[in-house]
Design an enzyme around this catalytic site. Sequence first.
Site, PDB file in Angstrom:
ATOM      1  N   GLU A  53       7.610  10.702  -3.941  1.00 26.21           N
ATOM      2  CA  GLU A  53       8.260   9.236  -3.787  1.00 26.21           C
ATOM      3  C   GLU A  53       7.368   8.361  -4.321  1.00 26.21           C
ATOM      4  OE1 GLU A  53       9.717   8.376   0.070  1.00 26.21           O
ATOM      5  OE2 GLU A  53      10.276  10.216   0.404  1.00 26.21           O
TER       6      GLU A  53
ATOM      7  N   LYS B  72       4.879   5.293  -4.098  1.00 27.36           N
ATOM      8  CA  LYS B  72       4.127   4.641  -2.886  1.00 27.36           C
ATOM      9  C   LYS B  72       4.281   3.154  -3.080  1.00 27.36           C
ATOM     10  CE  LYS B  72       0.126   4.961   0.093  1.00 27.36           C
ATOM     11  NZ  LYS B  72       0.079   3.559   0.402  1.00 27.36           N
TER      12      LYS B  72
ATOM     13  N   CYS C 148      -8.751 -36.188 -16.004  1.00 30.49           N
ATOM     14  CA  CYS C 148      -8.514 -37.792 -15.806  1.00 30.49           C
ATOM     15  C   CYS C 148     -10.009 -38.313 -15.731  1.00 30.49           C
ATOM     16  CB  CYS C 148      -7.434 -38.322 -15.048  1.00 30.49           C
ATOM     17  SG  CYS C 148      -8.264 -38.088 -13.145  1.00 30.49           S
TER      18      CYS C 148
ATOM     19  N   CYS D  94      -3.200 -38.983 -12.531  1.00 29.18           N
ATOM     20  CA  CYS D  94      -3.821 -37.920 -13.424  1.00 29.18           C
ATOM     21  C   CYS D  94      -2.832 -37.428 -14.157  1.00 29.18           C
ATOM     22  CB  CYS D  94      -4.554 -36.900 -12.543  1.00 29.18           C
ATOM     23  SG  CYS D  94      -5.173 -35.523 -13.786  1.00 29.18           S
TER      24      CYS D  94
HETATM   25  S1  IVH Z   1       6.020   8.013   4.319  1.00 25.56           S
HETATM   26  C1  IVH Z   1       2.993   9.163   7.850  1.00 25.56           C
HETATM   27  N1  IVH Z   1       6.888   7.036   1.946  1.00 25.56           N
HETATM   28  O1  IVH Z   1       1.955   3.916   2.618  1.00 25.56           O
HETATM   29  C2  IVH Z   1       3.492   7.994   7.088  1.00 25.56           C
HETATM   30  N2  IVH Z   1       5.059   5.751   3.068  1.00 25.56           N
HETATM   31  O2  IVH Z   1      -0.614   4.295   3.264  1.00 25.56           O
HETATM   32  C3  IVH Z   1       4.737   8.238   6.570  1.00 25.56           C
HETATM   33  N3  IVH Z   1       4.387   3.726   1.875  1.00 25.56           N
HETATM   34  O3  IVH Z   1       2.068   3.006   5.978  1.00 25.56           O
HETATM   35  C4  IVH Z   1       5.216   7.109   5.529  1.00 25.56           C
HETATM   36  N4  IVH Z   1       5.708   3.943   0.011  1.00 25.56           N
HETATM   37  O4  IVH Z   1       3.598   1.798   4.512  1.00 25.56           O
HETATM   38  C5  IVH Z   1       6.058   6.721   3.114  1.00 25.56           C
HETATM   39  N5  IVH Z   1       7.522   6.386  -0.091  1.00 25.56           N
HETATM   40  C6  IVH Z   1       6.796   6.056   0.951  1.00 25.56           C
HETATM   41  C7  IVH Z   1       5.865   5.015   0.947  1.00 25.56           C
HETATM   42  C8  IVH Z   1       5.020   4.775   2.035  1.00 25.56           C
HETATM   43  C9  IVH Z   1       4.855   3.303   0.635  1.00 25.56           C
HETATM   44  C10 IVH Z   1       3.458   3.101   2.601  1.00 25.56           C
HETATM   45  C11 IVH Z   1       3.654   3.139   4.133  1.00 25.56           C
HETATM   46  C12 IVH Z   1       2.586   3.903   4.707  1.00 25.56           C
HETATM   47  C13 IVH Z   1       1.309   3.553   3.819  1.00 25.56           C
HETATM   48  C14 IVH Z   1       0.317   4.720   3.925  1.00 25.56           C
END
Ligand code: IVH
Length: 662
Positions: free
Chosen positions: A111, A113, A406, A426
Amino acid sequence: MNDKQRIEELRKILRTANDAYYRDGHSPMSDAEFDRLLRELRDLEEAHPEFDEPDSPTNRVGSDLATGFKKITHRYPMLSIQNTYSEEEVRDFHRQVTEKIPETEVEYVCEPKIDGVAMCLVYENRKLTVAVTRGDGVQGDEVTQNIRTLKTIPQTLPKDFPADRFEVRGEVYMTKDNFLKFNEYSTRVFGKELQNPRNTASGSLKLKDPREAALRPLDFFAYNILTDDAEGNHWDNLEKLDKAKFPVNSLRAKARSVDEVMRVCEKWQKLRDDLPYMIDGVVIKVNSLKQQAALGRTAKSPKWVIAYKYKAEAVETVLESVSFQVGRTGVVTPVANLKPVHLGGTVVKRATLHNFDEVERLGLRVPDTVTVEKGGEIIPKITSVVLEKRPKSTHAIIPPKSCPVCGEALSKDEEEVAWRCDNLQCPAQVQRAILHFAARGAMNIENVGPALVDTLLEAGLIRDVSDLYHLKQEELEQLERMAEKSAANVIASIEGSKARGLDRLLFGLGIRYVGKTTASALARHFKTLDRLFDATPEEFVAAPDVGERIAQSLSDYFHDPKNRKRLERLRDAGVKTDYDAPEGGQPLAGQTWVITGTLPTWGRDEAREILEKAGAKVSESVSKKTTMLLAGEAAGSKLDKAQKLGIKIVSEKDVRSVLGLA
Ligand code: IVH
């Protein structure tokens, strides 16, 4: 420095950076730099288990706990994810996973991030009951009221869902477009430039007033369901969330090998710049929940997930010069003019330097060679000076003493980093100030837009907002491309704006720190322009929604003879400068209210009396006819019912502010 000293130094640097990032929403270093130092610390700690410390940043989730929020302990701790920038480590991760679960194949779910703020949503009886931030991972801040303002988050779950407790985790974020728009607004109205979408989202969730939060364009992606039993798999859970009408990112992929995982990472990296939201990498999760449980966790992060982070794209270029820009509120911002360079799909020629402290922090001189990054930020940023490439002769960047537009001497408030031009005449400020005045939320002068304002300024027909009300139709008809009909429309819309009232007028004036909410509260409290003219800073502080900083700004504004003259000129032209409480002082006439829970200061009867005096009918039970629910602590079934019926819920503080009660 020996290893022990270096470990201590790194822990200190990282703790400070963590605090700054999570608490103040401002990062003193780039993500990549942070991760590099964290890695160095981890390696040193591995080599020296004797210096182990449970409190080390390598063992702890950074904390974003803020004051003034109810702390809620997470049923399941909110952990971080182990980060990496290298393919090698993704392969190591896969090796560790397969060592632990050798008997079966491992499937991964990838997924994006999302670069936002982690959020935990708890549903009970299919209703959203609490929303909590990550906090320190163990405890978070309760931000339920603010979360309720996000339209994409379901308040209730579908009927075919079991009524059991249901916990969803996901990311609150701001799209790039919304960030740019909101940043434009923030810079224009508050003179405050925002850093990036993540910090803006995080700051929005921590607003004390849900009405303010409702104005922030936030979005949400759900990515996890939390339960005790480890049945099924993550992919199906995402589909389940999708069916329950949670926004789930459609960008997701299954992968059966590391090679496949890496292909996904590369593919998405190419998409990165075109996605409507910011991502900083790919989260790679073991799909089977049984396998996840078998893999377990460390103190800080689960062992079934890793984040492959994209390196911030960085290039070197030459800082050719620095120019100084003047915003609507007069703030002078240094802007770097760069030798044009390709970065992340665009040609970068300019980069904001935010303020003069930033120039000093970077140690910038002209013409230095600098590193420009577009990593976590949409707006390119100078991250460092390449000292080896510094030419023999350079010059320092000195804040100008006078306004570059100005010529007026610049001033600087002690607790602020910004230098500003206080000359409201100004030219750099005049155009933007007039547009703000005419904008929809302010005086709403429909036919007065950027092109016309420019023309009027050039023709010398206006110099400030008060001149708008002295324009004559004949003068307008002299202008190019201005037919009789359009001239008449302009005059009519200016005429029509005269009756907007004191609240809109105050907002339109663009007084520093005075946004819409404060402007309305001031109008209700002071009621007439004369009372504002006469008010002392103490009297301003006594008004609702006004703190010391705003009070000082108001006092400065209303004591400036130029401003008083302009306001008198507006009043003389027929602009309404007082506030009418709607319906003869009964602003709540025709409304039906219900009171529930324990209010912070008002007793039940007192609250009823106040509401009734303002014209409301107060009823005992919530029904479709209820206009508002005034809710306090420990509100029960009435609150539930109101939420179900979509009835607006307000606090005592909201009522005080609406009714102008200090
Ligand atoms: S899963 C154990 N999925 O990244 C953590 N986190 O650096 C399970 N984040 O605190 C989280 N996209 O805020 C997950 N597709 C995603 C994410 C994601 C962004 C963030 C989340 C987490 C942080 C960790």
